[in-house]
Design a protein around this motif. Structure first.
Motif, PDB file in Angstrom:
ATOM      1  N   ALA A 143       0.832  -1.201   0.000  1.00 12.27           N
ATOM      2  CA  ALA A 143       0.000   0.000   0.000  1.00 12.27           C
ATOM      3  C   ALA A 143       0.867   1.252   0.000  1.00 12.27           C
ATOM      4  O   ALA A 143       0.614   2.210  -0.746  1.00 12.27           O
ATOM      5  N   LEU A 144       1.915   1.268   0.828  1.00 12.93           N
ATOM      6  CA  LEU A 144       2.800   2.431   0.915  1.00 12.93           C
ATOM      7  C   LEU A 144       3.465   2.717  -0.425  1.00 12.93           C
ATOM      8  O   LEU A 144       3.568   3.872  -0.850  1.00 12.93           O
ATOM      9  N   ASN A 145       3.920   1.680  -1.099  1.00 15.65           N
ATOM     10  CA  ASN A 145       4.547   1.862  -2.417  1.00 15.65           C
ATOM     11  C   ASN A 145       3.570   2.473  -3.420  1.00 15.65           C
ATOM     12  O   ASN A 145       3.959   3.276  -4.275  1.00 15.65           O
ATOM     13  N   SER A 146       2.310   2.094  -3.300  1.00 15.78           N
ATOM     14  CA  SER A 146       1.302   2.633  -4.228  1.00 15.78           C
ATOM     15  C   SER A 146       1.022   4.111  -3.962  1.00 15.78           C
ATOM     16  O   SER A 146       0.497   4.815  -4.834  1.00 15.78           O
ATOM     17  N   TYR A 147       1.366   4.585  -2.755  1.00 16.75           N
ATOM     18  CA  TYR A 147       1.129   5.989  -2.410  1.00 16.75           C
ATOM     19  C   TYR A 147       2.223   6.920  -2.950  1.00 16.75           C
ATOM     20  O   TYR A 147       2.024   8.136  -3.034  1.00 16.75           O
ATOM     21  N   ILE A 148       3.383   6.377  -3.300  1.00 16.65           N
ATOM     22  CA  ILE A 148       4.541   7.206  -3.645  1.00 16.65           C
ATOM     23  C   ILE A 148       4.278   8.162  -4.814  1.00 16.65           C
ATOM     24  O   ILE A 148       4.577   9.360  -4.709  1.00 16.65           O
ATOM     25  N   PRO A 149       3.727   7.710  -5.946  1.00 18.82           N
ATOM     26  CA  PRO A 149       3.533   8.638  -7.077  1.00 18.82           C
ATOM     27  C   PRO A 149       2.649   9.829  -6.727  1.00 18.82           C
ATOM     28  O   PRO A 149       2.983  10.979  -7.051  1.00 18.82           O
ATOM     29  N   LYS A 150       1.517   9.582  -6.066  1.00 20.76           N
ATOM     30  CA  LYS A 150       0.605  10.678  -5.729  1.00 20.76           C
ATOM     31  C   LYS A 150       1.227  11.606  -4.696  1.00 20.76           C
ATOM     32  O   LYS A 150       1.088  12.833  -4.785  1.00 20.76           O
ATOM     33  N   MET A 151       1.906  11.040  -3.723  1.00 22.37           N
ATOM     34  CA  MET A 151       2.575  11.842  -2.699  1.00 22.37           C
ATOM     35  C   MET A 151       3.612  12.761  -3.336  1.00 22.37           C
ATOM     36  O   MET A 151       3.717  13.949  -2.997  1.00 22.37           O
ATOM     37  N   THR A 152       4.366  12.227  -4.284  1.00 23.39           N
ATOM     38  CA  THR A 152       5.385  13.016  -4.987  1.00 23.39           C
ATOM     39  C   THR A 152       4.745  14.108  -5.821  1.00 23.39           C
ATOM     40  O   THR A 152       5.212  15.257  -5.831  1.00 23.39           O
ATOM     41  N   GLU A 153       3.671  13.765  -6.513  1.00 19.34           N
ATOM     42  CA  GLU A 153       2.977  14.737  -7.372  1.00 19.34           C
ATOM     43  C   GLU A 153       2.464  15.930  -6.564  1.00 19.34           C
ATOM     44  O   GLU A 153       2.660  17.093  -6.950  1.00 19.34           O
ATOM     45  N   ILE A 154       1.812  15.658  -5.440  1.00 18.43           N
ATOM     46  CA  ILE A 154       1.279  16.748  -4.604  1.00 18.43           C
ATOM     47  C   ILE A 154       2.415  17.595  -4.048  1.00 18.43           C
ATOM     48  O   ILE A 154       2.324  18.837  -4.008  1.00 18.43           O
ATOM     49  N   THR A 155       3.504  16.952  -3.642  1.00 19.55           N
ATOM     50  CA  THR A 155       4.654  17.684  -3.120  1.00 19.55           C
ATOM     51  C   THR A 155       5.225  18.618  -4.174  1.00 19.55           C
ATOM     52  O   THR A 155       5.519  19.794  -3.897  1.00 19.55           O
ATOM     53  N   GLN A 156       5.379  18.131  -5.388  1.00 16.21           N
ATOM     54  CA  GLN A 156       5.921  18.956  -6.470  1.00 16.21           C
ATOM     55  C   GLN A 156       5.008  20.147  -6.778  1.00 16.21           C
ATOM     56  O   GLN A 156       5.486  21.262  -7.025  1.00 16.21           O
ATOM     57  N   GLN A 157       3.713  19.931  -6.736  1.00 13.54           N
ATOM     58  CA  GLN A 157       2.763  21.022  -6.989  1.00 13.54           C
ATOM     59  C   GLN A 157       2.901  22.122  -5.942  1.00 13.54           C
ATOM     60  O   GLN A 157       2.893  23.317  -6.271  1.00 13.54           O
ATOM     61  N   TYR A 158       3.028  21.724  -4.687  1.00 11.87           N
ATOM     62  CA  TYR A 158       3.162  22.714  -3.622  1.00 11.87           C
ATOM     63  C   TYR A 158       4.497  23.454  -3.705  1.00 11.87           C
ATOM     64  O   TYR A 158       4.557  24.671  -3.494  1.00 11.87           O
ATOM     65  N   GLU A 201       6.284  10.089   3.839  1.00 13.53           N
ATOM     66  CA  GLU A 201       5.945  11.449   3.432  1.00 13.53           C
ATOM     67  C   GLU A 201       7.065  12.429   3.782  1.00 13.53           C
ATOM     68  O   GLU A 201       7.386  13.331   2.994  1.00 13.53           O
ATOM     69  N   MET A 202       7.650  12.280   4.952  1.00  7.06           N
ATOM     70  CA  MET A 202       8.754  13.168   5.344  1.00  7.06           C
ATOM     71  C   MET A 202       9.923  13.059   4.364  1.00  7.06           C
ATOM     72  O   MET A 202      10.510  14.071   3.964  1.00  7.06           O
ATOM     73  N   LYS A 203      10.229  11.852   3.958  1.00  8.37           N
ATOM     74  CA  LYS A 203      11.372  11.636   3.071  1.00  8.37           C
ATOM     75  C   LYS A 203      11.113  12.198   1.676  1.00  8.37           C
ATOM     76  O   LYS A 203      11.982  12.842   1.076  1.00  8.37           O
ATOM     77  N   ILE A 204       9.919  11.954   1.156  1.00 15.91           N
ATOM     78  CA  ILE A 204       9.574  12.481  -0.164  1.00 15.91           C
ATOM     79  C   ILE A 204       9.543  14.010  -0.128  1.00 15.91           C
ATOM     80  O   ILE A 204      10.086  14.679  -1.019  1.00 15.91           O
ATOM     81  N   PHE A 205       8.925  14.569   0.890  1.00 14.75           N
ATOM     82  CA  PHE A 205       8.864  16.021   1.029  1.00 14.75           C
ATOM     83  C   PHE A 205      10.264  16.620   1.068  1.00 14.75           C
ATOM     84  O   PHE A 205      10.579  17.566   0.339  1.00 14.75           O
ATOM     85  N   ALA A 206      11.127  16.056   1.919  1.00  9.08           N
ATOM     86  CA  ALA A 206      12.489  16.577   2.061  1.00  9.08           C
ATOM     87  C   ALA A 206      13.266  16.454   0.758  1.00  9.08           C
ATOM     88  O   ALA A 206      13.984  17.380   0.353  1.00  9.08           O
ATOM     89  N   SER A 207      13.133  15.326   0.080  1.00 10.18           N
ATOM     90  CA  SER A 207      13.863  15.103  -1.166  1.00 10.18           C
ATOM     91  C   SER A 207      13.473  16.117  -2.235  1.00 10.18           C
ATOM     92  O   SER A 207      14.328  16.750  -2.863  1.00 10.18           O
TER      93      SER A 207
END
Length: 461
Positions: free
Chosen positions: A134-149, A418-424
């Motif tokens: 489930a967590l792996n499936s969240y990565i693309p959307k999490m990254t997309e929202i982070t990039q938009q912000y 989420e913390m790791k994707i956001f920071a990256s």
């Protein structure tokens, strides 16, 4: 017959003597030192509004002290040994509890307020939403929202970051948990904010109190969540989000979650995926601005990874220095200061008697300042978590940013992801610096945040 009489008589005398000995023993074992404050409210106001409350109490009374908060006689127990005792004696001496305001606003069916077998079975169901697949499936959307912000923040150039981070984490939580996009721009967000403000308050249900306002917003939130659930149940195939997983989940007896239970659990997950994560992310950007040499090391690692395409779980695993930094962020400013337990059987700990029906608070923030585990604890030093030092492995329950035992945070891997994707994404694209003339003192309830909201200037790398 005569032998039987004398045996039972001596046994009766023995039992009586034992009871008297126990009573005398209890008298000789004192309660922890401390104060109980004012009638009814005790020391609740100091606990809520003085960020140094726990520090002052520890300095005056030591690792164990009594107080009265949220209308309950309470003992605070600090340190790895105290955490270990409480976590390993769950359901024997203590059970999880929350202040009344929190219990009421989370709901009677919420996993957070349940214990025993019901808690165990429901925890297994909810855990399905945070399994590796489930967590792996969240990565693309999490990254997309982070990039938009990040793109939006770069266009803004100067901003008060904390409120923006709240919008960001709410959008991520709503998108991945209930498939609602841009939720921060809806009425759902404003009701949620009002609800959050009542969680840790005196439970006075009047129209103008935070608790009274939060109760009204809870009803609105549950109505909205119920509509979402019913609509999803009518769809032929559930979407790939946490709600979809929970709609399909069944317990050991083959039972699904009821709508009433789903409502409380979704509300809990939204809170867990929003409030504490916002605090952690704001702490990260604040500490990086204050430690540019460490930020530069993070940036160098990101550049060496040469992420030209989408972030993957494999790339995230290679961010080893960033992992150390994020662990130190959670140690230095833990998003949750502590947790509560209710005493169901009187016990003794380190020479003090803890009575039945009292509340016990374990301390995360103060545990993370134990000098035997974290030398020079007032210094922000990610190297403590390097493979050579591994401060988080030195003592059981000495490092507990997500709690521990049966109640360890269910969504901790979601938070770390989420913390790791956001920071990256942020480090890869942005420079930022603190604006002058702002108050960076941390408000600690319900979770740490800078008093003036963290004002920054942000520019493109």
């Amino acid at each position: 017959m005569l032998i039987f009489f004398f045996y039972n008589k001596s046994k009766l005398i023995y039992n009586f003597d034992q009871k008297m000995t126990n009573i005398e023993s209890q008298k000789s074992v004192s309660l922890p030192p401390g104060e109980t404050g004012l009638p009814f409210i005790g020391e609740t106001l100091s606990f809520l509004f003085d960020p140094d409350f726990a520090k002052k109490k520890k300095s005056k009374y030591g690792q164990i002290y009594k107080t009265n908060i949220f209308g309950n006689d309470t003992v605070t127990m600090i340190g790895a040994e105290a955490n270990q005792f409480l976590f390993r004696n769950e359901n024997k001496y203590v059970v999880s509890t929350w202040p009344k305001s929190t219990r009421v606003l989370l709901g009677k069916l919420s996993l957070a307020v349940k214990d025993g077998n019901f808690h165990t079975s429901r925890r297994k169901l909810l855990a399905q939403a945070f399994q590796p697949r489930a967590l792996n499936s969240y990565i693309p959307k999490m990254t997309e929202i982070t990039q938009q912000y990040v793109e939006k923040w770069l266009q803004t150039k100067e901003l008060t970051w904390y409120p923006e981070l709240r919008k960001y984490t709410f959008d991520v939580a709503c998108s991945l948990l209930i498939s609602i996009d841009n939720a921060s721009q809806t009425k759902l967000a404003s009701d949620f904010e009002t609800w959050c403000q009542g969680l840790f308050t005196l439970p006075i249900n009047l129209p103008w109190t935070n608790f009274g306002k939060a109760l009204k917003c809870r009803a609105k939130l549950l109505q909205e969540i119920e509509t979402i659930i019913i609509n999803r149940q009518q769809q032929p195939k559930h979407q790939n989000d946490a709600l979809g997983i929970l709609l399909e989940a069944k317990d050991e007896e083959g039972n699904s979650l009821t709508i009433e239970e789903l409502k409380d659990q979704i509300l809990l997950l939204l809170f867990a995926g929003h409030e504490t994560l916002t605090s952690s992310l704001s702490s990260f950007v604040l500490l990086m601005a204050q430690h540019p040499n460490i930020l530069e090391k993070v940036r160098t690692e990101q550049e060496n990874l040469n992420i030209t395409e989408d972030i993957t779980s494999e790339k995230l695993k290679e961010m080893t220095y960033l992992e150390e930094v994020l662990k130190e962020v959670l140690r230095f400013i833990p998003p949750v200061g502590g947790g509560f337990r209710k005493v169901i059987e009187e016990f003794e700990f380190q020479g003090y008697r803890i009575p039945k029906d009292w509340t016990v608070q374990y301390q995360i923030a103060q545990t993370h300042k134990e000098s035997d585990i974290f030398p020079d604890y007032q210094t922000f030093d990610p190297e403590r978590f390097s493979p050579e030092n591994m401060a988080d492995k030195q003592k059981n329950f000495g490092y507990i940013p997500f709690g521990g035992g049966l109640r360890e945070c269910l969504g901790k891997e979601f938070a770390r992801l989420e913390m790791k994707i956001f920071a990256s994404v942020l480090v890869h694209n942005c420079h930022w610096q603190l604006l002058p003339d702002q108050d960076l003192e941390m408000i600690t309830i319900p979770s740490p945040r800078p008093r003036d909201g963290l004002k920054v200037k942000i520019t493109e790398v």
